[in-house]
Write a protein that holds these residues in place. Structure first.
Motif, PDB file in Angstrom:
ATOM      1  N   PHE A 109      65.695  48.426  63.302  1.00 21.84           N
ATOM      2  CA  PHE A 109      66.351  48.030  62.152  1.00 21.84           C
ATOM      3  C   PHE A 109      66.718  47.223  63.271  1.00 21.84           C
ATOM      4  O   PHE A 109      68.096  48.080  64.293  1.00 21.84           O
ATOM      5  N   LYS A 110      66.763  45.823  63.535  1.00 18.90           N
ATOM      6  CA  LYS A 110      68.040  45.058  64.041  1.00 18.90           C
ATOM      7  C   LYS A 110      67.464  45.615  65.894  1.00 18.90           C
ATOM      8  O   LYS A 110      68.642  45.389  66.569  1.00 18.90           O
ATOM      9  N   GLY A 111      66.486  45.990  65.774  1.00 18.78           N
ATOM     10  CA  GLY A 111      66.049  46.386  67.758  1.00 18.78           C
ATOM     11  C   GLY A 111      66.762  47.675  67.816  1.00 18.78           C
ATOM     12  O   GLY A 111      66.521  48.211  68.679  1.00 18.78           O
ATOM     13  N   GLN A 112      66.744  49.318  66.762  1.00 16.45           N
ATOM     14  CA  GLN A 112      68.050  50.409  66.948  1.00 16.45           C
ATOM     15  C   GLN A 112      67.129  50.866  66.380  1.00 16.45           C
ATOM     16  O   GLN A 112      65.707  50.838  65.089  1.00 16.45           O
ATOM     17  N   ASP A 113      67.103  52.154  67.553  1.00  4.82           N
ATOM     18  CA  ASP A 113      66.046  53.597  66.069  1.00  4.82           C
ATOM     19  C   ASP A 113      66.804  53.433  65.109  1.00  4.82           C
ATOM     20  O   ASP A 113      67.723  54.540  65.356  1.00  4.82           O
ATOM     21  N   LEU A 114      66.742  53.405  64.163  1.00  2.24           N
ATOM     22  CA  LEU A 114      67.236  53.505  63.025  1.00  2.24           C
ATOM     23  C   LEU A 114      67.644  55.181  62.932  1.00  2.24           C
ATOM     24  O   LEU A 114      68.893  56.761  62.104  1.00  2.24           O
ATOM     25  N   LEU A 115      66.448  56.257  63.054  1.00  2.87           N
ATOM     26  CA  LEU A 115      66.057  57.506  62.870  1.00  2.87           C
ATOM     27  C   LEU A 115      67.591  58.054  63.373  1.00  2.87           C
ATOM     28  O   LEU A 115      67.317  59.502  63.327  1.00  2.87           O
ATOM     29  N   GLU A 116      67.296  57.541  64.521  1.00  2.00           N
ATOM     30  CA  GLU A 116      68.692  58.536  65.620  1.00  2.00           C
ATOM     31  C   GLU A 116      70.307  58.394  65.655  1.00  2.00           C
ATOM     32  O   GLU A 116      71.114  59.098  65.537  1.00  2.00           O
ATOM     33  N   LEU A 117      70.096  57.087  64.205  1.00  2.00           N
ATOM     34  CA  LEU A 117      71.634  57.110  63.836  1.00  2.00           C
ATOM     35  C   LEU A 117      72.263  57.849  62.171  1.00  2.00           C
ATOM     36  O   LEU A 117      71.524  58.333  61.513  1.00  2.00           O
ATOM     37  N   ASP A 118      73.011  58.462  62.342  1.00  2.00           N
ATOM     38  CA  ASP A 118      73.783  59.002  61.353  1.00  2.00           C
ATOM     39  C   ASP A 118      73.700  58.334  60.108  1.00  2.00           C
ATOM     40  O   ASP A 118      73.790  57.056  60.440  1.00  2.00           O
ATOM     41  N   PRO A 119      74.238  58.064  58.581  1.00  2.00           N
ATOM     42  CA  PRO A 119      74.351  57.885  57.808  1.00  2.00           C
ATOM     43  C   PRO A 119      74.710  56.664  57.888  1.00  2.00           C
ATOM     44  O   PRO A 119      75.446  55.897  57.470  1.00  2.00           O
ATOM     45  N   HIS A 120      76.620  57.423  58.239  1.00  2.00           N
ATOM     46  CA  HIS A 120      77.494  56.186  58.250  1.00  2.00           C
ATOM     47  C   HIS A 120      77.016  55.977  58.985  1.00  2.00           C
ATOM     48  O   HIS A 120      77.962  54.420  58.915  1.00  2.00           O
ATOM     49  N   ASP A 121      76.879  55.707  60.632  1.00  2.00           N
ATOM     50  CA  ASP A 121      76.862  54.949  61.460  1.00  2.00           C
ATOM     51  C   ASP A 121      75.566  54.221  60.716  1.00  2.00           C
ATOM     52  O   ASP A 121      75.561  52.337  61.868  1.00  2.00           O
ATOM     53  N   ARG A 122      74.327  54.290  60.580  1.00  2.00           N
ATOM     54  CA  ARG A 122      73.229  52.878  59.853  1.00  2.00           C
ATOM     55  C   ARG A 122      74.630  52.381  58.673  1.00  2.00           C
ATOM     56  O   ARG A 122      73.749  51.070  59.008  1.00  2.00           O
TER      57      ARG A 122
END
Lengths: 301, 441
Positions: A109-122
């Motif tokens: 997601f915009k160059g970030q690994d989305l799966l690394e992020l918690d829901p609120h950080d997403r």
């Protein structure tokens, strides 16, 4: 209209194949101007979402079985498909619902690994999921909820929290987007709201949080025409060259009001076909069976 | 470990419980001042008490609330206590300025009480100062239904003072009245027996706040009784807040007698004490009464909170709305028993009862029992009880808007509590309790 079934999005070849499909679609729509003068498709615009070979399970059952999708800034995508095809699962996986486990593949997601992020950080990174069934939260006023959410976004950007009065000015401005009365702000979140009011409240949140990627999960289901027009009008107003929208829907009708740049058909946990907005019309008139057949034929060929 | 187990089992015998209750009764009787009169009601309560035993979990009414830990404690009555403004300053509510009674370990403290803001005709003060009311009092004080109950009788035989609130006909008291009951620890474990009588004569109106407060972790026993009499067309809004210290056994009785066309709105919030039991009884004595009672408990660690409510309807056109909520964390245990008795004559009653419980840990426990006894055949009585944990979907919804999971949990707990707290009509109290919930989560 000629339809090119997307090849099986699998392994190394899938990305190439998919981009070929998208080129085809882009050419096909090249000379046409969608309503609302939207001419946002730009192959060079930023890739907002890139999903590769995504597999996900819920309670041990695999629902997503190798899904590929690329969404660029300025685009509106529609994902259609029968019940159980995995559309809603995909939206929940994007938002990070804890019940879904990603077993393979990746989401950038915009160059970030989305799966690394918690829901609120997403969410604060710019992902917004408009829920199919927005939850009622008795005891929390809509105004407080929206302010807390808005401030969470500001905090994530290292900005100062906005105070109650400034927030009130801001939110009243946003109410126009979904033609909501200010009295909605003082009611508990979604409590006692009609179906249409709940969906408008979702779009109000979208207007407030200004996400880079909005995923609308069956936002049209159960809406009467007036509410549908209001919701669609809000989405059209919010869509711009810097953000993207993914509409998940059963029904072509929504796509009369929000014109997609791409229509994807999901079946058995992956995207089996991608086309333009006319594909949605064909699905509406002919059903899904022919797509599935063409897909199966492509698989066996 | 072994010795304490055997100790409990010995203390738990019927003989031990009999002896313990008698000892407790003698202790509180010995401390009764002589000038209060009431010999007759006290001696009647004493004879009743004489036939009782200290409750055990074998009695249905005490099945989930085990008092046996009290049996190991030798409670003494409280003497005079030096309490200063600093002890209670933070409990005073700006809205109740000039209408505050301060009670320390069951005795009215005249120096700290402030009653200048009450309208003419309203009688508020210590029973000891109100000998002129003696004749009227005898029909009311200790005369409510439900007095034949062990702890109410214990209070009656031994209360050292009582707060008397008497509103004459049609007097509307605009200033909310606040009674602060302070539990002060002494060198020995103390028993305090606050007593309050509220008589709202026909057409009168009152907003009452009862605030039970203590901050000591020492063993303490508060045995409180409040009787409210609402005569015809009277209206009382009552907030009962229990925030006793962590070593306190708090047993409270609120008994409301409602004459025709009267309206009682009660909010009971309990956060404190080691063990708290609230017996909340409403008796209807005329038709078309309105009763709204809302309860909130928020407990954690090894706290125990028990609400036993009874709404007894015996006349037509009664309206009852009850909602009781508990938030239970740690190894805490919450008990709710909501009894509604709708007698044959109580036709066209419209009653609802809802009990909702939120468990915040796997070791928290809730026992809930709605108990509807409906004899009348033309009534509406709805009831429901739920026990749940925070819904992961609700938390996810908030997370998906950028709110972190811990913040989402706090918000949901706060919201759950506020649905009850928002019924409190005194704004500062409401906001202080809301703040307390935020701190608690």
């Amino acid at each position: 209209m000629a339809l090119t079934p997307a090849p099986l999005p699998r392994g190394e070849g899938s990305r190439k194949n998919q981009s070929k499909t998208q080129n085809f679609i882009a050419q096909e729509h090249g000379g046409r101007c969608p309503p609302y003068e939207r001419t946002m498709i730009n192959e060079n615009s930023e890739i907002i979402l890139s999903v590769r070979d995504l597999r996900a399970t819920v309670d041990g059952t695999e629902i997503l079985k190798g899904l590929n999708l690329e969404v660029r800034a300025g685009e509106i995508h529609a994902i259609m498909g029968l019940n159980g095809s995995g559309k809603s699962t995909f939206s929940k996986v994007l938002a990070g619902h804890p019940d879904y486990e990603v077993t393979a593949g990746e989401i950038q997601f915009k160059g970030q690994d989305l799966l690394e992020l918690d829901p609120h950080d997403r969410a604060t990174a710019g992902i917004f999921l408009a829920f199919q069934y927005p939850l009622e939260i008795p005891g929390v006023s809509n105004r407080d909820f929206l302010r807390v959410a808005f401030n969470a976004h500001r905090k994530a950007r290292d900005e100062d929290e906005i105070d109650v009065f400034d927030f009130d000015d801001l939110i009243e401005e946003k109410l126009d987007v979904v033609k909501m009365d200010a009295s909605f702000l003082d009611r508990s979140v979604n409590e006692g709201f009609s179906g249409g009011e709940k969906k408008r409240n979702e779009i109000l949140q979208m207007a407030l949080l200004e996400p880079a990627l909005s995923i609308l999960d069956e936002t049209d289901s159960g809406l009467d025409i007036d509410a549908l027009k209001t919701v669609a009008g809000g989405v059209n107003q919010l869509a711009n060259a810097d953000n993207a929208v993914v509409l998940i829907t059963h029904y072509q009708r929504l796509l009369d009001y929000i014109i997609p740049d791409f229509v994807h058909v999901m079946a058995d946990g992956r995207i089996i076909t991608t086309g333009g907005k006319d594909l949605a019309k064909q699905l509406e008139s002919r059903g899904y069976e022919w797509v599935l057949e063409e897909f199966r034929a492509g698989v066996t060929a | 470990m072994t010795s304490s187990v055997s100790e409990v089992s010995v203390l738990g015998t019927a003989n031990q419980r009999d002896a313990y209750l008698k000892g407790l009764a003698q202790t509180v009787q010995a401390a009764v001042p002589e000038n209060l009169g009431l010999e007759e009601v006290r001696s009647r309560a004493a004879s009743f008490l004489n036939e009782q035993t200290f409750p055990s979990t074998r009695q249905e009414d005490w099945r989930f609330t085990d008092l046996s830990a009290m049996l190991a404690i030798d409670f003494a009555t409280a003497g005079e206590f030096s309490v200063t403004e600093a002890d209670i300053a933070e409990l005073r509510l700006p809205e109740t300025a000039g209408a505050q009674v301060v009670v320390v370990n069951g005795r009215v403290n005249r120096e700290l009480s402030q009653l200048g803001g009450l309208p003419e005709g309203a009688v508020v003060g210590s029973l000891g100062d109100r000998s002129e009311l003696q004749s009227q009092l005898s029909d009311r004080l200790t005369q409510a239904s439900g007095s034949h109950e062990v702890f109410t009788a214990l209070n009656t035989v031994g209360f050292q003072d009582a707060v008397v609130v008497w509103l004459p006909r049609n007097l509307v008291v605009e200033t909310p009245l606040q009674i602060i009951y302070l539990s002060q620890a002494g060198e020995k474990p103390l028993v305090a027996q606050p007593r309050c009588l509220v008589v709202a004569e026909s057409g009168s109106a009152l907003t009452l706040v009862e605030d039970f407060w203590g901050d000591s972790t020492a063993a303490h026993f508060t045995n409180a009784v409040t009787e409210l009499w609402l005569d015809a067309n009277a209206q009382v809004s009552h907030s009962r807040i229990e925030r006793e210290g962590a070593g306190t056994f708090h047993i409270g009785k609120t008994v409301v007698t409602q004459a025709r066309d009267s309206q009682y709105i009660g909010v009971a919030a309990g956060f404190g004490a080691k063990l708290a039991r609230h017996n909340w009884e409403i008796y209807q004595t005329g038709e078309q009464t309105t009763t709204k009672i809302y309860g909130l408990g928020a407990i954690s660690a090894t706290q125990h909170a028990d609400t036993h409510s009874l709404v007894a309807l015996s006349h037509p056109h009664g309206m009852v709305e009850q909602e009781h909520k508990a938030i239970v964390d740690g190894k805490a245990h919450s008990v709710f028993n909501g009894r509604m008795a709708v007698a044959q004559k109580a036709q066209l009653t419209n009653a609802s009862q809802l009990n909702r419980n939120l468990l915040l840990s796997d070791t928290a426990r809730v026992d809930t029992k709605p108990q509807l006894e409906i004899v009348a055949d033309n009534v509406k009585c709805a009831h429901g009880a739920t026990v749940s944990q925070l819904q992961s979907d609700e938390i996810f919804y908030l997370q998906s808007r950028g709110i972190s999971a811990p913040q989402a949990q706090r918000l949901l707990i706060y919201a759950f509590a506020m649905e009850i707290l928002e019924k409190i009509p005194v704004e500062t109290l409401r906001s202080r309790l809301a703040e307390a919930i935020v701190q608690w989560t």
